[in-house]
Design an enzyme around this catalytic site. Structure first.
Site, PDB file in Angstrom:
ATOM      1  N   ILE A 170       0.853  -1.184   0.000  1.00 41.38           N
ATOM      2  CA  ILE A 170       0.000   0.000   0.000  1.00 41.38           C
ATOM      3  C   ILE A 170       0.894   1.240   0.000  1.00 41.38           C
ATOM      4  O   ILE A 170       1.718   1.413   0.898  1.00 41.38           O
ATOM      5  CB  ILE A 170      -0.922   0.009   1.239  1.00 41.38           C
ATOM      6  CG1 ILE A 170      -1.835  -1.221   1.229  1.00 41.38           C
ATOM      7  CG2 ILE A 170      -1.756   1.287   1.273  1.00 41.38           C
ATOM      8  CD1 ILE A 170      -2.746  -1.328   0.035  1.00 41.38           C
TER       9      ILE A 170
ATOM     10  N   HIS B 232      -2.031 -10.488   9.297  1.00 41.37           N
ATOM     11  CA  HIS B 232      -0.735 -11.106   8.983  1.00 41.37           C
ATOM     12  C   HIS B 232      -0.637 -12.452   9.689  1.00 41.37           C
ATOM     13  O   HIS B 232      -0.965 -12.547  10.881  1.00 41.37           O
ATOM     14  CB  HIS B 232       0.411 -10.190   9.420  1.00 41.37           C
ATOM     15  CG  HIS B 232       1.758 -10.731   9.056  1.00 41.37           C
ATOM     16  ND1 HIS B 232       2.256 -10.659   7.770  1.00 41.37           N
ATOM     17  CD2 HIS B 232       2.697 -11.378   9.787  1.00 41.37           C
ATOM     18  CE1 HIS B 232       3.451 -11.235   7.737  1.00 41.37           C
ATOM     19  NE2 HIS B 232       3.730 -11.680   8.939  1.00 41.37           N
TER      20      HIS B 232
END
Length: 208
Positions: free
Chosen positions: A94, A110
């Site tokens: 990002i 994650h």
């Protein structure tokens, strides 16, 4: 009502966990407004269509360079007027411009207990391969806000998963998804949707 964009690159199992949690009432005051994938063949797009949610592919291959791709992605997010961006297996970094546009409004799941096995290069099976190679006895998953680093933003929730002696990267990936990811990602979204989270000096406080 919290309006959510889910960004995903593959099958969308975490997306499905979110949709199921909304349908069952485990997530309240929230709706998935749009699902965006960088992969035109991502099954996640089909999952969105099955839920009558806007499904869009924005791929780097459609643009002359990364900057144009990032611009198109940001424009789509702004156009959709979403309040929260959820990275659910989105294998694209990002850019700072999107982080700036959505401060503490982008979260990521994650597949490890950050700060272990995270950062550049740690994604997908690579995370679980590294955990097994290191011989750790416990791994898990982390939901965190996204900042301009890689897996460095404020941690919202974590859940541990025991590693079994016969685990392979593939079996461990499945175990972490089922026992951790699919539980804490919907929980984090529900906390955010119901104003139960504050961030102070990079530390998240959950106000149950």
């Amino acid at each position: 009502m919290l309006k959510i964009a889910v960004l995903v690159s593959g099958g969308g199992t975490n997306l499905q966990a979110i949709l199921d949690a909304i349908d069952s009432g485990k997530i309240t005051n929230a709706e998935v407004k749009i699902v965006i994938s960088n992969n035109p063949n991502a099954y996640a797009l089909k999952r969105a269509e099955n839920h009558e949610i806007e499904a869009v592919c924005i791929s780097p291959k459609q643009f002359g360079n990364r900057e144009e791709f990032h611009k198109a992605l940001l424009e789509k997010l702004l156009e959709s007027k979403v309040d929260l961006v959820v990275l659910a297996g989105f294998l694209v970094a990002i850019p700072p411009a999107i982080v700036d546009a959505f401060p503490n409004k982008i979260i990521n799941i994650h597949p490890s207990l950050i700060p272990s096995f995270c950062g550049v290069g740690y994604y997908g099976l690579h995370v679980h391969e590294a955990a097994l190679k290191r011989g750790v006895k416990v791994t898990g998953a982390t939901v965190h806000f996204v900042d301009k680093g890689t897996d460095t933003g404020p941690i919202i929730l974590q859940k541990a998963v025991k590693i079994e002696p016969d685990d392979t990267p593939e079996s461990l990936q499945r175990s972490v998804m089922e026992k951790a990811e699919w539980k804490i990602l919907p929980k984090a979204i529900n906390l955010i949707a119901n104003d139960k989270i504050t961030v102070t000096d990079g530390i998240v406080t959950v106000n149950d």
